[in-house]
Design an enzyme around this catalytic site. Sequence first.
Site, PDB file in Angstrom:
ATOM      1  N   ARG A  45     -10.600 -10.956   5.465  1.00 38.79           N
ATOM      2  CA  ARG A  45     -11.018  -9.436   5.226  1.00 38.79           C
ATOM      3  C   ARG A  45     -10.795  -8.963   3.965  1.00 38.79           C
ATOM      4  O   ARG A  45     -10.162  -9.802   3.214  1.00 38.79           O
ATOM      5  CB  ARG A  45     -10.204  -8.633   6.320  1.00 38.79           C
ATOM      6  CG  ARG A  45      -8.888  -8.956   6.673  1.00 38.79           C
ATOM      7  CD  ARG A  45      -7.708  -8.728   5.921  1.00 38.79           C
ATOM      8  NE  ARG A  45      -7.831  -7.380   4.993  1.00 38.79           N
ATOM      9  CZ  ARG A  45      -7.367  -7.363   3.841  1.00 38.79           C
ATOM     10  NH1 ARG A  45      -6.811  -8.495   3.039  1.00 38.79           N
ATOM     11  NH2 ARG A  45      -7.608  -6.386   3.151  1.00 38.79           N
ATOM     12  N   ALA A  47     -13.204  -6.689   1.119  1.00 42.72           N
ATOM     13  CA  ALA A  47     -14.522  -6.774   0.391  1.00 42.72           C
ATOM     14  C   ALA A  47     -15.082  -8.028  -0.241  1.00 42.72           C
ATOM     15  O   ALA A  47     -16.047  -8.566   0.393  1.00 42.72           O
ATOM     16  CB  ALA A  47     -15.074  -5.610  -0.224  1.00 42.72           C
ATOM     17  N   GLN A 195      -2.528  -3.618   7.086  1.00 44.79           N
ATOM     18  CA  GLN A 195      -2.954  -4.464   6.135  1.00 44.79           C
ATOM     19  C   GLN A 195      -1.696  -4.360   4.835  1.00 44.79           C
ATOM     20  O   GLN A 195      -1.389  -5.253   4.132  1.00 44.79           O
ATOM     21  CB  GLN A 195      -3.945  -4.199   5.518  1.00 44.79           C
ATOM     22  CG  GLN A 195      -5.345  -4.730   6.323  1.00 44.79           C
ATOM     23  CD  GLN A 195      -5.875  -3.814   7.310  1.00 44.79           C
ATOM     24  OE1 GLN A 195      -5.071  -2.842   7.718  1.00 44.79           O
ATOM     25  NE2 GLN A 195      -7.065  -3.656   7.866  1.00 44.79           N
ATOM     26  N   ASP A 236     -14.523  -0.604  -0.801  1.00 41.58           N
ATOM     27  CA  ASP A 236     -15.315  -1.580  -0.018  1.00 41.58           C
ATOM     28  C   ASP A 236     -16.794  -1.150  -0.496  1.00 41.58           C
ATOM     29  O   ASP A 236     -17.550  -1.984  -0.230  1.00 41.58           O
ATOM     30  CB  ASP A 236     -15.162  -1.264   1.655  1.00 41.58           C
ATOM     31  CG  ASP A 236     -13.827  -1.802   2.125  1.00 41.58           C
ATOM     32  OD1 ASP A 236     -12.744  -1.513   2.015  1.00 41.58           O
ATOM     33  OD2 ASP A 236     -14.039  -2.844   2.649  1.00 41.58           O
ATOM     34  N   ASN A 246     -13.121   3.296   1.255  1.00 37.17           N
ATOM     35  CA  ASN A 246     -12.055   2.098   1.250  1.00 37.17           C
ATOM     36  C   ASN A 246     -11.119   2.602   2.728  1.00 37.17           C
ATOM     37  O   ASN A 246     -11.513   3.420   3.314  1.00 37.17           O
ATOM     38  CB  ASN A 246     -11.018   2.448   0.040  1.00 37.17           C
ATOM     39  CG  ASN A 246     -10.194   1.272   0.088  1.00 37.17           C
ATOM     40  OD1 ASN A 246     -10.463   0.012  -0.247  1.00 37.17           O
ATOM     41  ND2 ASN A 246      -8.728   1.519  -0.222  1.00 37.17           N
TER      42      ASN A 246
HETATM   43  O1  MRU Z   1     -10.189  -3.734   6.872  1.00 34.05           O
HETATM   44  P1  MRU Z   1     -10.332  -4.552   5.760  1.00 34.05           P
HETATM   45  O2  MRU Z   1      -8.680  -5.025   5.841  1.00 34.05           O
HETATM   46  O3  MRU Z   1     -11.327  -5.390   5.471  1.00 34.05           O
HETATM   47  O4  MRU Z   1     -10.143  -3.346   4.749  1.00 34.05           O
HETATM   48  C1  MRU Z   1      -9.959  -3.783   3.225  1.00 34.05           C
HETATM   49  C2  MRU Z   1      -9.960  -2.499   2.239  1.00 34.05           C
HETATM   50  O5  MRU Z   1      -9.995  -1.500   2.466  1.00 34.05           O
HETATM   51  C3  MRU Z   1      -9.642  -3.072   0.692  1.00 34.05           C
HETATM   52  O6  MRU Z   1      -8.945  -2.078   0.129  1.00 34.05           O
HETATM   53  C4  MRU Z   1     -10.888  -3.244   0.133  1.00 34.05           C
HETATM   54  O7  MRU Z   1     -11.837  -4.041   1.113  1.00 34.05           O
HETATM   55  C5  MRU Z   1     -10.772  -3.660  -1.130  1.00 34.05           C
HETATM   56  S1  MRU Z   1     -10.327  -5.702  -1.183  1.00 34.05           S
HETATM   57  C6  MRU Z   1     -10.141  -5.804  -2.902  1.00 34.05           C
END
Ligand code: MRU
Length: 343
Positions: A45, A47, A195, A236, A246
Amino acid sequence: MVRAVRWENDELIFLDQTQLPVEVVEEKQESIKQVWQSINTLKVRGAPAIGIAAAYGLLLGVRDKLELPCRDFLAELDRQAEYLGTSRPTAVNLSWALKRMTSVAGGLDTKDTRQIYNCLLEEAVRIHEEDRRLCRSIGEHGAALIRKGTGVLTHCNAGSLATSELGTATAPMYLAHEQGIDFRVYVDETRPLLQGARLTSWELQRAGIDVTLITDNMAAYVMSKGLVDLVLVGADRVAANGDVANKIGTMGVAILAKHFKIPFYVASPSSTVDLATKKGEDIEIEERGDEEVTHFGLRRTGPEGIKVRNPAFDVTPHELVTGILTERGIIYPPYEKSLKAFK
Ligand code: MRU
């Protein structure tokens, strides 16, 4: 540094992030279907990592199709890319990486499917390596934001686990730490999937950074006590007008930062900037299963049959964003103009 995604000896391996921080387990991906599942269930996970995972994942979808005539092979490649693109909707890096892969294949002047496959592999490695460099550059441009005594607050995980090495929001932290700067980081736990608690606090602690874990509803408190001088989060998708999608809760943090007059920066590589999306409202927000809200881990915390909303992301309006930290420096408002020049 941990590696969220590895391609080694023709094998695709993901660190299963759903097991962290209790267990560090890697999982070999056997098929494109498994990659779809791993992205959808957040084993991999963040982005940029999703984009990298999808680029390699696409190889698994076509590597047993090399006997097909070239035209059919390319049609199959497009079909598999479209399928993998449905695994999660919000992070633009997914479609961005898949588009890069299909465009490379489509632009080749050969009918040799083995040669096309080799070029696809090279492109996936390029996407992976580029991300490593982008993160480092983001860190170099952002390190000046962190000085002796700075209190940084971050939300979700925009770290190594979400990218290929230093992370985006965490890159300035890793580099400042490398330079011996004494600063501290507050990490929001980031309900519902934690996370921040499970991933960011784990990776920063392993790196020896002074990190304090708080629940999401403590952010206002720590800010009110003057403990936060800077908010640094990932993205994201950044729309053409500077609106930022995000992890859910980011917009709330931005509103708090404005109230307490704390600068709010978004770290985003060019791969996350999507000029085709004009404004935040146009970004599809992933809605996830009810059980992520009705349960805390495996334990039920909401009554049976309760109505639930579970948007996985929100959109921070560009007015709340002090600056966007990219691999080529910090971009400031007016974003419509500065992002266009950047891309
Ligand atoms: O649902 P996730 O864990 O994939 O969400 C991740 C985020 O929101 C991060 O802040 C974003 O992807 C940036 S990663 C460099």
